[in-house]
Design an enzyme around this catalytic site. Structure first.
Site, PDB file in Angstrom:
ATOM      1  N   HIS A  19       0.849  -1.192   0.000  1.00 22.43           N
ATOM      2  CA  HIS A  19       0.000   0.000   0.000  1.00 22.43           C
ATOM      3  C   HIS A  19       0.889   1.248   0.000  1.00 22.43           C
ATOM      4  CE1 HIS A  19       0.806   0.643   4.228  1.00 22.43           C
ATOM      5  NE2 HIS A  19       0.189  -0.475   4.600  1.00 22.43           N
ATOM      6  N   HIS A  22       4.226   1.281   2.206  1.00 22.29           N
ATOM      7  CA  HIS A  22       5.342   0.515   1.657  1.00 22.29           C
ATOM      8  C   HIS A  22       5.879   1.177   0.395  1.00 22.29           C
ATOM      9  CE1 HIS A  22       2.291  -2.537   3.212  1.00 22.29           C
ATOM     10  NE2 HIS A  22       3.201  -2.471   4.159  1.00 22.29           N
ATOM     11  N   CYS A 130      -5.368 -16.770  19.794  1.00 21.82           N
ATOM     12  CA  CYS A 130      -4.227 -16.259  19.015  1.00 21.82           C
ATOM     13  C   CYS A 130      -3.078 -17.245  19.010  1.00 21.82           C
ATOM     14  CB  CYS A 130      -3.671 -14.970  19.615  1.00 21.82           C
ATOM     15  SG  CYS A 130      -4.804 -13.611  19.705  1.00 21.82           S
ATOM     16  N   CYS A 144      -8.546 -10.205  25.252  1.00 23.30           N
ATOM     17  CA  CYS A 144      -7.843 -10.169  23.971  1.00 23.30           C
ATOM     18  C   CYS A 144      -8.701  -9.371  22.993  1.00 23.30           C
ATOM     19  CB  CYS A 144      -7.642 -11.596  23.450  1.00 23.30           C
ATOM     20  SG  CYS A 144      -7.164 -11.628  21.714  1.00 23.30           S
ATOM     21  N   HIS A 147     -10.142 -11.761  20.140  1.00 22.98           N
ATOM     22  CA  HIS A 147     -11.043 -12.858  20.478  1.00 22.98           C
ATOM     23  C   HIS A 147     -12.026 -12.517  21.586  1.00 22.98           C
ATOM     24  CE1 HIS A 147      -7.707 -14.761  18.315  1.00 22.98           C
ATOM     25  NE2 HIS A 147      -8.677 -15.485  17.800  1.00 22.98           N
ATOM     26  N   LYS A 298      -4.177   6.346  10.389  1.00 24.19           N
ATOM     27  CA  LYS A 298      -3.045   5.723   9.706  1.00 24.19           C
ATOM     28  C   LYS A 298      -3.578   4.803   8.609  1.00 24.19           C
ATOM     29  CE  LYS A 298       0.730   2.502  10.215  1.00 24.19           C
ATOM     30  NZ  LYS A 298       0.775   1.103  10.542  1.00 24.19           N
TER      31      LYS A 298
HETATM   32  N1  MSP Z   1       8.334  -7.068   8.432  1.00 27.70           N
HETATM   33  C1  MSP Z   1       8.473  -5.907   9.215  1.00 27.70           C
HETATM   34  C2  MSP Z   1       9.782  -5.208   8.927  1.00 27.70           C
HETATM   35  C3  MSP Z   1      11.001  -6.037   9.136  1.00 27.70           C
HETATM   36  S1  MSP Z   1      12.454  -5.181   8.672  1.00 27.70           S
HETATM   37  C4  MSP Z   1      13.718  -6.107   9.236  1.00 27.70           C
HETATM   38  C5  MSP Z   1       7.307  -4.947   8.943  1.00 27.70           C
HETATM   39  N2  MSP Z   1       6.674  -5.104   7.784  1.00 27.70           N
HETATM   40  S2  MSP Z   1       5.389  -4.260   7.334  1.00 27.70           S
HETATM   41  O1  MSP Z   1       5.062  -4.775   6.032  1.00 27.70           O
HETATM   42  O2  MSP Z   1       4.360  -4.338   8.310  1.00 27.70           O
HETATM   43  O3  MSP Z   1       5.745  -2.758   7.290  1.00 27.70           O
HETATM   44  C6  MSP Z   1       6.846  -2.250   6.641  1.00 27.70           C
HETATM   45  C7  MSP Z   1       6.930  -0.753   6.628  1.00 27.70           C
HETATM   46  O4  MSP Z   1       5.752  -0.131   6.156  1.00 27.70           O
HETATM   47  C8  MSP Z   1       7.248  -0.123   7.977  1.00 27.70           C
HETATM   48  O5  MSP Z   1       8.378   0.726   7.823  1.00 27.70           O
HETATM   49  C9  MSP Z   1       6.031   0.716   8.270  1.00 27.70           C
HETATM   50  O6  MSP Z   1       6.348   1.882   8.957  1.00 27.70           O
HETATM   51  C10 MSP Z   1       5.563   1.051   6.877  1.00 27.70           C
HETATM   52  N3  MSP Z   1       4.185   1.510   6.888  1.00 27.70           N
HETATM   53  C11 MSP Z   1       3.057   0.788   7.100  1.00 27.70           C
HETATM   54  N4  MSP Z   1       1.991   1.646   7.093  1.00 27.70           N
HETATM   55  C12 MSP Z   1       2.436   2.920   6.914  1.00 27.70           C
HETATM   56  C13 MSP Z   1       1.810   4.164   6.660  1.00 27.70           C
HETATM   57  N5  MSP Z   1       0.517   4.330   6.707  1.00 27.70           N
HETATM   58  N6  MSP Z   1       2.601   5.206   6.320  1.00 27.70           N
HETATM   59  C14 MSP Z   1       3.961   5.063   6.134  1.00 27.70           C
HETATM   60  N7  MSP Z   1       4.568   3.910   6.341  1.00 27.70           N
HETATM   61  C15 MSP Z   1       3.879   2.902   7.009  1.00 27.70           C
HETATM   62  O7  MSP Z   1       7.049  -4.101   9.748  1.00 27.70           O
END
Ligand code: MSP
Length: 520
Positions: A19, A22, A130, A144, A147, A298
């Site tokens: 999204h 990322h 979980c 939780c 759940h 967020k």
């Molecule tokens: N797998 C772990 C990272 C391991 S690194 C050794 C993880 N993955 S994640 O897919 O959940 O998220 C990755 C990145 O996406 C994080 O840096 C997180 O901050 C970013 N984002 C997720 N939602 C976001 C927003 N809404 N805005 C900006 N970045 C955010 O965490």
């Protein structure tokens, strides 16, 4: 295998699709990597997927697939998305890759031998639904969250990394190396996390196999697998060639991490202490960004589908979306997304400011100069440089130097702001010089001077934008008859070179570079 500059994104969980969050991090990394390559530096850019742990197993179950098949399929999808969006990574790592698994085992074994890992009983609140211990965040009113049932008090034996022994060292290191965690307020946050009264102590790094089988087996106890974060962080080191490649250390010492603020603790506390405990050097810098929000919420997995980068690509073109992400968010602070704001930026900056300057310049060049780059003053022995040209030449040189500085600071929004301010100034100058009037009055030299000046600025913009908007930049240069400029250019200096387009070069008119955005 050395690199003057190595850049990483987090490795993403595969229990959802990419999204805006990322996409943002990945585009920042891609821009930094491209800019450094254009500076002539050797670059290594790594991204990938984090496929072990409970979440992956849950998602695989929901999809009716085995974890291995599911995560392989999802990783391929993530990789394909980045390929479709033109992300020029050097390696896409997946935590099931053989070298990664070997690297994780090697570090676990080393920490075990060094007495950095202990085995003891852990007591906590366990949710059967979980199938894991809950943290405060997982609970509401004693239940939780997922759940809505009371967790049980359970105990379990596990392996712990003796992390807190290294907090003193970490605090000193953070004080001694002020640029290690940027922006500075996140360094302060990390210092707060490791204060004596913070409650953070040692890190549970194992999961009993009967509870979670999908992970990397501990080399010293086959009844356990490694905790997903401990496993995932090591991807950065493995990607640099650790331990086998002789150049891994040079590459590692130049590694810059990009992360979002929600994963500061693992990267700011777990990771440096893990490295220190294993007798390894630290990363070069940790660069923390904020969240993309929508109406103050967020954007995440649930809201995320609304901002799927592939949908944005279809609707607006990927580069306009990428431009918005990089221009709108100040690295380190939160940003707010709406399609209305995206459309406004596309229209104002890309269609009007940049797009119009390019179209008008090339249209007039075709009309008044046969579409060819005019001869500069001095070369025909007649005219000297006029005031308008001098100002824009100086502004171009200043912009090129400023962009280099801003990219170094990961202030990409300011780099773009500087480039578009230069374009805006050029549009104003073009308006004032009014070549259409000069042409009517037969002042051909004046016509040529302003159009040649605009071409100079557009060439500079094409080079400076190449890391931010690779396709549009290549198109600008191609229309200016300088398609090969990117192959040989050294930034930032070459962007400031004036009159580098040979006189007589044939330029090309074409439809608008950026159409106006469709109304959301
Ligand atoms: N797998 C772990 C990272 C391991 S690194 C050794 C993880 N993955 S994640 O897919 O959940 O998220 C990755 C990145 O996406 C994080 O840096 C997180 O901050 C970013 N984002 C997720 N939602 C976001 C927003 N809404 N805005 C900006 N970045 C955010 O965490």
């Amino acid at each position: 295998m050395s690199a003057a500059f190595a850049i990483t994104t987090p490795i993403y969980y595969v229990n959802g699709a990419p999204h805006i969050g990322h996409t943002y991090t990945t585009c920042v990394a891609d821009t930094l990597a491209r800019w450094r390559r254009l500076r002539g530096e050797e670059v290594y850019f790594q991204t990938g997927t984090d496929v072990h742990g409970d979440k992956a197993v849950e998602a695989a179950l929901a999809a009716g697939e085995a974890p291995e098949a599911f995560t392989r399929r999802m990783s391929a999808e993530w990789r394909q998305t980045w390929d479709e969006l033109g992300i020029a990574y050097d390696r896409f790592i997946q935590t099931t890759d053989a070298d990664h698994v070997a690297g994780v085992k090697l570090i676990l074994q080393r920490l075990w031998e060094r007495g950095e890992i202990t085995f003891r009983e852990y007591e906590g609140l366990y949710c059967v639904g979980c199938e894991r211990f809950l943290s405060d965040r997982d609970m509401q009113d004693g239940l939780c969250r997922d759940h809505e049932r009371a967790p049980e008090l359970r105990s379990e034996s596990n392996y712990f990394f003796r992390m807190s022994r290294h907090f003193g060292w970490l605090a000193r290191t953070l004080e001694e190396q002020p640029g290690l965690i940027r922006p500075a307020r996140y360094k302060a946050e990390v210092l707060g996390m490791i204060r004596d009264d913070s409650g953070l102590s040692d890190l549970c790094i194992s999961r009993p196999r009967q509870r979670l089988a999908w992970g990397i087996e501990l080399p010293f106890d086959s009844n356990y697998v490694c905790y997903v974060w401990f496993d995932a962080l090591l991807n950065y080191l493995v990607g640099c060639g650790f331990p086998e490649d002789s150049g891994w250390e040079a590459r590692w010492r130049n590694t810059h991490h990009l992360i979002g603020k929600d994963i500061l603790k693992p990267h700011g506390v777990f990771w440096p202490t893990m490295l220190h405990a294993a007798g390894l050097p630290l990363y070069r810098s940790l660069n923390v960004h904020g969240f993309w929000n929508m109406e103050d919420r967020k954007i995440g997995k649930s809201l995320g589908n609304m901002v799927d980068p592939r949908v944005m690509k279809q609707r607006y073109g990927f580069e306009p979306f990428r431009y918005f992400l990089l221009r709108e968010m100040a690295y380190g602070q939160d940003g707010s997304f709406s399609e209305a704001a995206l459309a406004r930026r596309i229209d104002a900056d890309l269609a009007n400011n940049l797009g119009n300057l390019l179209s008008r310049t090339l249209d007039m060049l075709a009309r008044y100069c046969g579409g060819r780059i005019p001869t500069p003053p001095g070369q025909d022995g007649a005219s000297t440089e006029g005031e308008a040209e001098r100002q824009l030449r100086e502004a171009t040189a200043e912009t090129a130097a400023a962009v280099d500085r801003f990219v170094e600071e990961v202030a990409l929004h300011r780099a773009l702001e500087a480039i578009f301010a230069l374009l805006n100034q050029t549009n104003r100058t073009l308006e004032q010089c009014a070549p259409w009037k000069a042409a009517k009055e037969g002042r051909q030299k004046d016509v040529e001077e302003i159009l040649r000046t605009c071409c100079n600025v557009l060439r500079a913009a094409g080079l400076l934008l190449a890391a931010f908007l690779p396709e549009a930049a290549a198109e600008i240069l191609s229309r200016l008859g300088a398609a090969s400029a990117l192959k040989t250019a050294r930034l930032p200096e070459d962007a400031a070179a004036w009159n580098a387009l040979p006189p007589g070069t044939q330029t090309r008119k074409a439809p608008p570079l950026f159409p106006r955005a469709p109304r959301p």
